[in-house]
Design a protein around this motif. Structure first.
Motif, mmCIF file in Angstrom:
data_model
loop_
_atom_site.group_PDB
_atom_site.id
_atom_site.type_symbol
_atom_site.label_atom_id
_atom_site.label_comp_id
_atom_site.label_asym_id
_atom_site.label_seq_id
_atom_site.Cartn_x
_atom_site.Cartn_y
_atom_site.Cartn_z
ATOM 1 N N LEU A 84 38.232 37.438 55.187
ATOM 2 C CA LEU A 84 37.691 37.344 55.446
ATOM 3 C C LEU A 84 36.521 38.400 55.032
ATOM 4 O O LEU A 84 35.182 38.845 54.958
ATOM 5 N N VAL A 85 36.807 38.067 57.266
ATOM 6 C CA VAL A 85 35.355 38.930 58.030
ATOM 7 C C VAL A 85 36.147 40.045 58.877
ATOM 8 O O VAL A 85 36.662 39.495 58.899
ATOM 9 N N GLY A 86 35.458 40.650 58.992
ATOM 10 C CA GLY A 86 36.150 41.304 59.249
ATOM 11 C C GLY A 86 35.318 43.413 59.012
ATOM 12 O O GLY A 86 34.085 42.928 58.466
ATOM 13 N N PRO A 87 35.573 43.908 60.380
ATOM 14 C CA PRO A 87 34.360 45.123 59.674
ATOM 15 C C PRO A 87 34.922 46.204 58.623
ATOM 16 O O PRO A 87 35.826 45.466 57.241
ATOM 17 N N ARG A 88 33.881 45.843 57.553
ATOM 18 C CA ARG A 88 34.478 46.784 56.431
ATOM 19 C C ARG A 88 34.548 47.800 56.198
ATOM 20 O O ARG A 88 34.552 48.876 56.894
ATOM 21 N N PRO A 89 35.916 47.837 55.003
ATOM 22 C CA PRO A 89 36.619 48.788 55.339
ATOM 23 C C PRO A 89 35.452 50.518 54.314
ATOM 24 O O PRO A 89 35.413 50.188 53.776
ATOM 25 N N HIS A 90 35.998 51.537 55.009
ATOM 26 C CA HIS A 90 35.536 52.688 54.840
ATOM 27 C C HIS A 90 36.830 53.674 53.775
ATOM 28 O O HIS A 90 38.256 53.847 53.966
ATOM 29 N N ALA A 91 35.941 54.272 53.235
ATOM 30 C CA ALA A 91 36.979 54.728 52.449
ATOM 31 C C ALA A 91 37.385 56.796 53.834
ATOM 32 O O ALA A 91 36.614 56.351 54.261
ATOM 33 N N ILE A 92 38.514 56.595 52.916
ATOM 34 C CA ILE A 92 39.201 57.812 53.967
ATOM 35 C C ILE A 92 38.347 58.766 53.622
ATOM 36 O O ILE A 92 38.713 60.024 52.546
ATOM 37 N N GLY A 93 37.941 60.082 54.727
ATOM 38 C CA GLY A 93 36.726 60.898 54.509
ATOM 39 C C GLY A 93 35.454 60.434 54.522
ATOM 40 O O GLY A 93 34.951 61.358 54.153
ATOM 41 N N MET A 94 35.321 59.498 54.841
ATOM 42 C CA MET A 94 33.770 58.946 54.643
ATOM 43 C C MET A 94 32.718 59.660 55.887
ATOM 44 O O MET A 94 33.605 59.922 56.740
ATOM 45 N N LYS A 95 32.265 60.145 55.156
ATOM 46 C CA LYS A 95 31.005 61.142 56.158
ATOM 47 C C LYS A 95 29.615 60.433 56.177
ATOM 48 O O LYS A 95 29.076 59.038 55.150
ATOM 49 N N ALA A 96 29.478 60.864 57.674
ATOM 50 C CA ALA A 96 27.888 60.132 57.725
ATOM 51 C C ALA A 96 27.066 61.081 58.231
ATOM 52 O O ALA A 96 27.749 61.704 59.242
ATOM 53 N N ALA A 97 25.918 60.796 57.577
ATOM 54 C CA ALA A 97 25.653 62.007 58.603
ATOM 55 C C ALA A 97 25.351 63.032 58.540
ATOM 56 O O ALA A 97 25.157 64.534 58.888
ATOM 57 N N GLY A 98 26.432 63.696 56.919
ATOM 58 C CA GLY A 98 26.689 64.658 56.735
ATOM 59 C C GLY A 98 28.184 65.513 57.301
ATOM 60 O O GLY A 98 28.332 66.485 57.138
ATOM 61 N N VAL A 99 28.410 64.686 58.213
ATOM 62 C CA VAL A 99 30.113 64.893 59.168
ATOM 63 C C VAL A 99 30.573 63.799 58.878
ATOM 64 O O VAL A 99 30.397 62.482 58.190
ATOM 65 N N LEU A 100 32.330 63.712 58.778
ATOM 66 C CA LEU A 100 33.225 62.784 59.270
ATOM 67 C C LEU A 100 32.745 61.880 60.188
ATOM 68 O O LEU A 100 32.137 62.274 61.349
ATOM 69 N N TYR A 101 33.201 60.298 60.043
ATOM 70 C CA TYR A 101 32.092 59.280 60.438
ATOM 71 C C TYR A 101 33.200 59.307 61.556
ATOM 72 O O TYR A 101 32.603 59.411 62.955
ATOM 73 N N GLU A 102 34.590 60.256 62.303
ATOM 74 C CA GLU A 102 35.140 60.554 62.982
ATOM 75 C C GLU A 102 35.029 60.637 64.274
ATOM 76 O O GLU A 102 33.812 60.964 65.136
ATOM 77 N N GLU A 103 33.844 62.374 64.071
ATOM 78 C CA GLU A 103 33.068 63.556 64.294
ATOM 79 C C GLU A 103 32.078 62.694 64.958
ATOM 80 O O GLU A 103 31.349 63.071 66.005
ATOM 81 N N LEU A 104 31.622 62.156 64.038
ATOM 82 C CA LEU A 104 29.666 61.688 64.372
ATOM 83 C C LEU A 104 29.517 60.616 65.784
ATOM 84 O O LEU A 104 29.328 60.117 66.408
#
Length: 200
Positions: A110-130
């Motif tokens: 019920l509570v936890g970090p919201r699940p992200h789509a695989i390959g999700m981008k943030a500020a134009g790059v992969l979240y893992e890179e940002l």
């Protein structure tokens, strides 16, 4: 012990909510089917606990030709692909209700970090890179709501600082998780999204 208690609460509350909300869920499913062609549910692979992918369920809010099952394309404000009914559901976060089945099955909490789509981008790059420490958010089950979401950090991840702040909030939750904090997040979410309609 805490994990067992949290899981027990997830099972009881998600099962209870599904029973109580079953008439509402049925009405919404019928409305979606009648308002636009396509399936009632939208399915998408997302990161789960320890980075293991799982399939998340949501009510479909977009035209079938505008849906992106990969999650790389994010929905923006005024997105023409969102149906009128979908816009209403998103404003109240009603499209998220089928995730109660994900909670009941153990893929989510019920509570936890919201699940992200695989390959999700943030500020134009992969979240893992940002955010180099991004994967640390996968130490717990993803949640129907989370500390970042309860604090208004949701929607498109186009700005780098806001995207980093989401992960920092996720990690702050993991480091400080407790039953009291979970109750606080649930109440904040109900108040801001289901009642006030601040969803996106």
């Amino acid at each position: 012990m805490r994990d067992i208690l949290k899981r027990g609460i997830d099972i009881v509350l998600s099962a209870g909510a599904l029973i109580v909300l079953s008439p509402t869920l049925l009405i919404m499913a019928i409305a979606i089917k009648l308002s636009s062609p396509g399936p009632v549910l939208f399915r998408q692979w997302r990161y789960g606990r320890n980075g293991v992918p799982f399939r998340i369920y949501k009510f479909r809010t977009m035209r079938i030709d505008a849906c992106d099952p990969t999650g790389v394309r994010q929905v923006t404000a005024g997105d023409p692909g969102v149906t009128p009914l979908g816009q209403f559901m998103r404003s109240r976060s009603l499209d998220e209700l089928p995730q109660l089945f994900n909670v009941l099955s153990g893929d989510m909490s019920l509570v936890g970090p919201r699940p992200h789509a695989i390959g999700m981008k943030a500020a134009g790059v992969l979240y893992e890179e940002l955010v180099p420490y991004y994967a640390l958010r996968h130490a717990v089950r993803p949640g129907l709501s989370g500390w970042a979401q309860a604090n208004g950090l949701r929607g498109p991840t186009t700005e780098a600082q806001c995207s980093r702040s989401r992960i920092d909030h996720d990690l702050a939750y993991i480091q400080n998780q407790s039953l009291a904090l979970d109750i606080k997040i649930i109440w904040m979410t109900i108040r801001s999204e289901f009642l006030a309609g601040s969803g996106s």
